[in-house]
Write an enzyme that holds these catalytic residues in place. Structure first.
Site, PDB file in Angstrom:
ATOM      1  N   ASP A  14       1.741  74.055  47.412  1.00 29.62           N
ATOM      2  CA  ASP A  14       3.322  74.057  47.495  1.00 29.62           C
ATOM      3  C   ASP A  14       3.467  73.666  48.996  1.00 29.62           C
ATOM      4  OD1 ASP A  14       5.583  74.461  46.980  1.00 29.62           O
ATOM      5  OD2 ASP A  14       5.575  76.562  46.486  1.00 29.62           O
ATOM      6  N   ASP A 109       7.279  68.294  46.026  1.00 29.27           N
ATOM      7  CA  ASP A 109       6.475  68.898  46.956  1.00 29.27           C
ATOM      8  C   ASP A 109       5.465  70.083  46.330  1.00 29.27           C
ATOM      9  OD1 ASP A 109       8.371  70.749  45.863  1.00 29.27           O
ATOM     10  OD2 ASP A 109       9.142  71.816  47.386  1.00 29.27           O
ATOM     11  N   GLU A 110       5.052  70.060  45.021  1.00 33.27           N
ATOM     12  CA  GLU A 110       3.992  70.845  44.738  1.00 33.27           C
ATOM     13  C   GLU A 110       3.399  70.330  43.591  1.00 33.27           C
ATOM     14  OE1 GLU A 110       5.089  74.499  42.488  1.00 33.27           O
ATOM     15  OE2 GLU A 110       7.272  73.959  42.462  1.00 33.27           O
TER      16      GLU A 110
END
Length: 365
Positions: A14, A109-110
């Site tokens: 993350d 983003d993860e």
């Protein structure tokens, strides 16, 4: 847990304050400053991501600019650059691909990675996570937090335990004790509504849940009760699914002139819900999650979603739910687009998603 069991090696990665961190990387004048991506100094719009300097003052994602200014008067608002964030996300994915093809992205983003068998034969998920973190730091000048465990649920929770730039490993022998001590509010998938209900039932930790019979958990929480019964015992067999797509059926309308009045938006929403009901009827499908999408005149876009235990089985049910979600939205600006969609189709619902969620999605003028 069976000591002879062969465990999977799962990493959840993350990125730390992703949008804000990219802006601080690219613009030296923002480094060390409290910044918010999205929103505006005049108090209109909402925050997409806040830097850690801003988070110290209580600024959060999906917060109105007005509230952010109240909490942090010196905050700097930056305009989102989603083409840049998307490109950086591709670069991050290329780093992941050095180690495994089993990558399940959850957003820009993860992602989850299954490194049970890794391309480089490293063998240790912890060492792979360290290598990924070092590569992202050295090549992209960004930081990422990692959670490592034997299943997705625990890895996801672990990645949030030592932010920013952390790495947390929760091994097989520690999972049961970890789950027993974990507050129910921290369970991935448990929102405010379910947490409140659990507290009312005297359930505050995983151990409290573990003491309950499975049939009672199902009676209280529906099908999700089965999941709670298993996960508190460290059982999560969900695989990492590469290239997972978000399946939904929806309809939206971009207005010729921006709309400001709630009453007018509600009339449009009613029409969209009618069209949506016709569309899902033709496809002969049903889903449990309803989402409304709003794009403001300044192109900031947000969604609100709610997931039910049972599917949306009537036009009235769709409209009543969509109307309830719309009524909870703070109209910070004139609206240029309104949409409504159904997802989480009954046959694919394999994980609890609950409550009302506010998410800022990418937008471009």
């Amino acid at each position: 847990m069976d000591p002879e069991q062969v465990h999977r090696k799962i990493i959840h990665l993350d990125m730390d304050a992703f949008y804000a961190s990219v802006d601080q990387r690219d613009f030296p004048e923002y480094r060390g400053k409290a910044i918010a991506v999205g929103g505006s100094p005049d108090g209109r719009g909402v925050v997409a991501t806040a830097s850690y300097e801003a988070r110290k003052f209580g600024v959060k994602s999906a917060m109105s600019s007005r509230k952010a200014l109240q909490l942090c008067p010196h905050i700097i608002f930056t305009y989102p650059r989603f083409d840049v964030y998307r490109q950086v996300s591709y670069q991050i994915r290329e780093i992941f691909l050095r180690y495994t093809d089993l990558i399940e992205p959850l957003s820009l983003d993860e992602a989850f990675l299954d490194v049970t068998i890794d391309k480089q034969g490293i063998g240790s998920a912890i060492d792979i996570a360290k290598a990924i973190k070092e590569a992202i730091q050295e090549e992209l000048n960004l930081t990422v937090s990692a959670g490592v465990s034997v299943n997705k649920f625990v890895a996801k929770i672990a990645s949030d335990m030592d932010k920013p730039n952390g790495l947390t490993f929760i091994g097989p022998s520690k999972i049961v004790k970890f789950m027993e001590s974990l507050p129910v509010d921290k369970f991935f998938g448990v929102g405010k509504v379910t947490a409140k209900k659990m507290h009312e039932l005297g359930l505050f930790t995983g151990l409290d849940l573990k003491k309950q019979r499975e049939e009672d958990l199902v009676r209280w929480f529906g099908k999700t009760g089965h999941f709670f019964y298993r996960i508190v015992r460290g059982i999560d067999d969900r695989p990492v699914v590469p290239n997972r797509s978000s399946k939904s059926v929806g309809i939206e309308d971009t207005f010729g002139e921006d709309v400001e009045a709630f009453e007018e938006l509600n009339t449009i929403l009613q029409r969209l819900c009618k069209q949506l009901w016709t569309r899902i009827g033709k496809k002969e499908i049903s889903g449990r999650t309803l989402t409304i999408k709003i794009k403001y005149a300044d192109f900031v876009q947000l969604t609100r979603s709610i997931t039910l235990e049972n599917s949306f089985d009537s036009e009235d049910k769709i409209y009543a739910t969509a109307h309830s979600l719309l009524s909870k939205v703070e109209l910070l600006n004139k609206v240029r687009l309104l949409g409504v969609s159904i997802s989480n189709f009954v046959e694919e619902a394999d994980f609890p998603k609950e409550g009302i969620q506010l998410t800022l999605f990418e937008h471009r003028p």
